[in-house]
Design a protein around this motif. Structure first.
Motif, PDB file in Angstrom:
ATOM      1  N   ARG A 214       1.360   3.752  -1.940  1.00  0.00           N
ATOM      2  CA  ARG A 214       0.826   5.043  -2.402  1.00  0.00           C
ATOM      3  C   ARG A 214      -0.202   5.607  -1.428  1.00  0.00           C
ATOM      4  NH1 ARG A 214      -2.333   4.447  -6.199  1.00  0.00           N
ATOM      5  NH2 ARG A 214      -2.226   2.191  -6.286  1.00  0.00           N
ATOM      6  N   GLY A 215      -0.640   4.820  -0.458  1.00  0.00           N
ATOM      7  CA  GLY A 215      -1.673   5.265   0.483  1.00  0.00           C
ATOM      8  C   GLY A 215      -1.119   6.261   1.498  1.00  0.00           C
TER       9      GLY A 215
ATOM     10  N   ASP B 195     -14.112   1.470   7.165  1.00  0.00           N
ATOM     11  CA  ASP B 195     -14.799   0.708   8.208  1.00  0.00           C
ATOM     12  C   ASP B 195     -15.313   1.622   9.325  1.00  0.00           C
ATOM     13  OD1 ASP B 195     -11.948   1.032   8.500  1.00  0.00           O
ATOM     14  OD2 ASP B 195     -12.040  -0.165  10.326  1.00  0.00           O
TER      15      ASP B 195
ATOM     16  N   HIS C 268     -11.294  10.950   8.893  1.00  0.00           N
ATOM     17  CA  HIS C 268     -11.437  11.478   7.526  1.00  0.00           C
ATOM     18  C   HIS C 268     -12.498  10.667   6.756  1.00  0.00           C
ATOM     19  CE1 HIS C 268      -9.251   7.966   5.959  1.00  0.00           C
ATOM     20  NE2 HIS C 268      -8.644   8.019   7.139  1.00  0.00           N
TER      21      HIS C 268
ATOM     22  N   ALA D 139      -2.291  -4.097  14.909  1.00  0.00           N
ATOM     23  CA  ALA D 139      -2.622  -3.002  15.837  1.00  0.00           C
ATOM     24  C   ALA D 139      -3.587  -2.037  15.164  1.00  0.00           C
ATOM     25  CB  ALA D 139      -1.350  -2.282  16.269  1.00  0.00           C
ATOM     26  N   PRO D 140      -4.793  -1.920  15.691  1.00  0.00           N
ATOM     27  CA  PRO D 140      -5.747  -0.992  15.081  1.00  0.00           C
ATOM     28  C   PRO D 140      -5.323   0.468  15.231  1.00  0.00           C
ATOM     29  CG  PRO D 140      -6.687  -2.008  17.041  1.00  0.00           C
ATOM     30  CD  PRO D 140      -5.370  -2.681  16.797  1.00  0.00           C
ATOM     31  N   ASN D 141      -4.387   0.724  16.147  1.00  0.00           N
ATOM     32  CA  ASN D 141      -3.891   2.102  16.280  1.00  0.00           C
ATOM     33  C   ASN D 141      -2.437   2.082  16.719  1.00  0.00           C
ATOM     34  OD1 ASN D 141      -3.484   4.858  16.744  1.00  0.00           O
ATOM     35  ND2 ASN D 141      -5.660   5.124  17.194  1.00  0.00           N
TER      36      ASN D 141
ATOM     37  N   THR E 239      -3.293  -1.521   3.820  1.00  0.00           N
ATOM     38  CA  THR E 239      -4.145  -1.542   2.622  1.00  0.00           C
ATOM     39  C   THR E 239      -5.621  -1.459   3.016  1.00  0.00           C
ATOM     40  OG1 THR E 239      -4.061  -3.975   2.613  1.00  0.00           O
ATOM     41  CG2 THR E 239      -2.418  -2.823   1.269  1.00  0.00           C
TER      42      THR E 239
ATOM     43  N   GLY F 267       0.815  -1.221   0.000  1.00  0.00           N
ATOM     44  CA  GLY F 267       0.000   0.000   0.000  1.00  0.00           C
ATOM     45  C   GLY F 267       0.847   1.268   0.000  1.00  0.00           C
TER      46      GLY F 267
ATOM     47  N   LYS G  45     -12.253   6.818   5.084  1.00  0.00           N
ATOM     48  CA  LYS G  45     -12.154   5.594   5.901  1.00  0.00           C
ATOM     49  C   LYS G  45     -13.280   4.632   5.536  1.00  0.00           C
ATOM     50  CE  LYS G  45     -11.588   4.014  10.649  1.00  0.00           C
ATOM     51  NZ  LYS G  45     -10.470   3.137  10.287  1.00  0.00           N
TER      52      LYS G  45
ATOM     53  N   GLY H 100      -1.304  -2.714  10.042  1.00  0.00           N
ATOM     54  CA  GLY H 100      -2.003  -1.527  10.527  1.00  0.00           C
ATOM     55  C   GLY H 100      -3.389  -1.445   9.923  1.00  0.00           C
TER      56      GLY H 100
HETATM   57  P1  NAP Z   1      -5.419   4.711   1.735  1.00  0.00           P
HETATM   58  O1  NAP Z   1      -4.806   6.049   1.636  1.00  0.00           O
HETATM   59  O2  NAP Z   1      -6.707   4.406   1.043  1.00  0.00           O
HETATM   60  O3  NAP Z   1      -4.320   3.632   1.228  1.00  0.00           O
HETATM   61  C1  NAP Z   1      -4.586   2.281   0.997  1.00  0.00           C
HETATM   62  C2  NAP Z   1      -3.632   1.841  -0.090  1.00  0.00           C
HETATM   63  O4  NAP Z   1      -3.737   0.428  -0.252  1.00  0.00           O
HETATM   64  C3  NAP Z   1      -3.934   2.486  -1.447  1.00  0.00           C
HETATM   65  O5  NAP Z   1      -2.762   2.996  -2.017  1.00  0.00           O
HETATM   66  C4  NAP Z   1      -4.462   1.284  -2.246  1.00  0.00           C
HETATM   67  O6  NAP Z   1      -4.218   1.381  -3.629  1.00  0.00           O
HETATM   68  C5  NAP Z   1      -3.657   0.167  -1.633  1.00  0.00           C
HETATM   69  N1  NAP Z   1      -4.160  -1.123  -2.015  1.00  0.00           N
HETATM   70  C6  NAP Z   1      -5.433  -1.541  -2.196  1.00  0.00           C
HETATM   71  N2  NAP Z   1      -5.456  -2.811  -2.643  1.00  0.00           N
HETATM   72  C7  NAP Z   1      -4.162  -3.191  -2.733  1.00  0.00           C
HETATM   73  C8  NAP Z   1      -3.517  -4.389  -3.169  1.00  0.00           C
HETATM   74  N3  NAP Z   1      -4.220  -5.443  -3.582  1.00  0.00           N
HETATM   75  N4  NAP Z   1      -2.175  -4.450  -3.140  1.00  0.00           N
HETATM   76  C9  NAP Z   1      -1.435  -3.392  -2.746  1.00  0.00           C
HETATM   77  N5  NAP Z   1      -1.983  -2.214  -2.345  1.00  0.00           N
HETATM   78  C10 NAP Z   1      -3.331  -2.133  -2.345  1.00  0.00           C
HETATM   79  O7  NAP Z   1      -5.655   4.307   3.256  1.00  0.00           O
HETATM   80  P2  NAP Z   1      -4.777   4.719   4.534  1.00  0.00           P
HETATM   81  O8  NAP Z   1      -5.354   5.918   5.175  1.00  0.00           O
HETATM   82  O9  NAP Z   1      -3.339   4.696   4.168  1.00  0.00           O
HETATM   83  O10 NAP Z   1      -5.086   3.496   5.490  1.00  0.00           O
HETATM   84  C11 NAP Z   1      -4.702   2.172   5.163  1.00  0.00           C
HETATM   85  C12 NAP Z   1      -5.226   1.226   6.235  1.00  0.00           C
HETATM   86  O11 NAP Z   1      -4.599   1.558   7.479  1.00  0.00           O
HETATM   87  C13 NAP Z   1      -6.729   1.334   6.490  1.00  0.00           C
HETATM   88  O12 NAP Z   1      -7.236   0.057   6.819  1.00  0.00           O
HETATM   89  C14 NAP Z   1      -6.838   2.264   7.684  1.00  0.00           C
HETATM   90  O13 NAP Z   1      -8.019   2.093   8.425  1.00  0.00           O
HETATM   91  C15 NAP Z   1      -5.619   1.812   8.456  1.00  0.00           C
HETATM   92  N6  NAP Z   1      -5.072   2.777   9.409  1.00  0.00           N
HETATM   93  C16 NAP Z   1      -4.467   2.234  10.487  1.00  0.00           C
HETATM   94  C17 NAP Z   1      -3.857   3.037  11.403  1.00  0.00           C
HETATM   95  C18 NAP Z   1      -3.171   2.378  12.563  1.00  0.00           C
HETATM   96  O14 NAP Z   1      -2.587   3.085  13.381  1.00  0.00           O
HETATM   97  N7  NAP Z   1      -3.222   1.063  12.669  1.00  0.00           N
HETATM   98  C19 NAP Z   1      -3.856   4.426  11.250  1.00  0.00           C
HETATM   99  C20 NAP Z   1      -4.452   4.978  10.120  1.00  0.00           C
HETATM  100  C21 NAP Z   1      -5.047   4.135   9.184  1.00  0.00           C
HETATM  101  P3  NAP Z   1      -5.433   1.891  -4.621  1.00  0.00           P
HETATM  102  O15 NAP Z   1      -5.604   3.332  -4.284  1.00  0.00           O
HETATM  103  O16 NAP Z   1      -4.913   1.643  -5.989  1.00  0.00           O
HETATM  104  O17 NAP Z   1      -6.617   1.028  -4.273  1.00  0.00           O
END
Ligand code: NAP
Length: 266
Positions: free
Chosen positions: A13-14, A162, A157, A126-128, A78, A11, A160, A100
């Motif tokens: 680019r995310g 879920d 934001h 870790a959810p956070n 992801t 992931g 999100k 994450g």
């Molecule tokens: P985001 O900006 O939407 O990034 C998700 C990335 O995953 C996108 O670049 C997406 O690409 C990519 N992706 C989707 N399918 C994929 C695949 N098959 N293979 C490789 N990459 C793939 O989301 P985010 O804000 O970074 O958050 C990502 C995750 O982390 C979410 O589940 C969020 O809830 C979680 N999160 C966790 C924490 C923590 O502290 N644990 C904190 C913040 C967020 P495309 O755009 O091409 O689909």
């Protein structure tokens, strides 16, 4: 000198993935070897728009990535569907995942936990990853022993996927350890608009707000006779999660079990 930990980030680019790439690149004992993206198969990270000048391979097939590179730790940021597949692949190849990605169910965690034990591979989910958020959860658990009427309001934001957030669910789970289940609010309370009182766990309520401009925020509000207590945490940018990710990467290579929640490794 310690051997660097070889890392792949899924992931990249995310929002979170970009920070994880920077973390893996700048940390002396980390060695970023590959990224797994949903597109750009066969290119180099430096050729992708907005990515750092790093000459490392990009894969869409995680199995191919693990076959062609020696990876110790997969950092997955992801979505739940992809995260599940990536976790399975990591366990097959003996790669320790740090996850994450949020949205895993209790059943997912149980299944993964026995898989990890069977395969003798460490897993951290870790959810956070924000250390301040973990403290918020710990303080909330402590407060619930004295003030058992509690509502959780989580704000994120609007990208999100879920709801409620993994952090809100985890907070409720910790509070449950110190709170007897009971219905809150008036015993004859009704909703004239469905959902007005939020989601319910053992009688405590969880409310989810989604708005542009927000990152990750949570307030845990306790009410008692003549007083309220609010415990509040704000992640104002995604860098806030990276010290926790670093801790998890260091932990997961040394501990061959599944660990759920950053609080268990702090
Ligand atoms: P985001 O900006 O939407 O990034 C998700 C990335 O995953 C996108 O670049 C997406 O690409 C990519 N992706 C989707 N399918 C994929 C695949 N098959 N293979 C490789 N990459 C793939 O989301 P985010 O804000 O970074 O958050 C990502 C995750 O982390 C979410 O589940 C969020 O809830 C979680 N999160 C966790 C924490 C923590 O502290 N644990 C904190 C913040 C967020 P495309 O755009 O091409 O689909």
């Amino acid at each position: 000198m310690t051997t660097p930990i070889r890392i792949a980030v899924a992931g990249p680019r995310g929002n979170m993935g970009q920070e994880a790439v920077k973390l893996a690149d700048r940390t002396e004992h980390f060695d970023l070897r590959a990224v797994i993206d949903s597109k750009n198969n066969g290119s180099r990270l430096k050729d992708m728009a907005g990515m750092p000048e790093l000459d490392i391979p990009v894969y869409t097939d995680i199995h191919q990535c693990f076959q062609e590179n020696e990876i110790d730790v997969l950092i997955d940021l992801t979505n739940p569907e992809t995260g599940r597949k990536h976790l399975e692949a990591a366990l097959v190849h003996g790669v320790a995942p740090v996850v994450g990605t949020t949205g895993f169910t209790e059943a997912d965690i149980e299944k993964l936990s026995s898989e990890a034990e069977k395969k003798q591979v460490g897993v951290v989910i870790a959810p956070n990853f924000a250390i301040g958020a973990v403290l918020m959860m710990k303080f909330s658990k402590m407060a619930a022993a004295y003030m058992p009427d509690v509502e959780i309001m989580e704000m994120h934001h609007d990208r999100k996927l879920d709801a409620p957030s993994g952090t809100a669910i985890k907070t409720a789970e910790l509070i449950k350890e110190n709170r007897e289940p009971h219905k809150q609010g008036h015993e004859n309370e009704t909703e004239s608009l469905a959902g007005a009182r939020g989601a319910d766990i053992d009688g405590m309520k969880i409310h989810s707000v989604r708005l542009p401009g927000m990152v990750a925020h949570q307030q845990v509000m306790f009410g008692g006779a003549g007083q309220t207590l609010t415990i509040k945490h704000d992640s104002i940018n995604r860098e806030s999660f990276m010290p926790g990710v670093q801790l998890a990467v260091e932990y997961v290579v040394a501990n061959k079990v599944l660990t759920y929640g950053l609080e268990n490794i702090m």
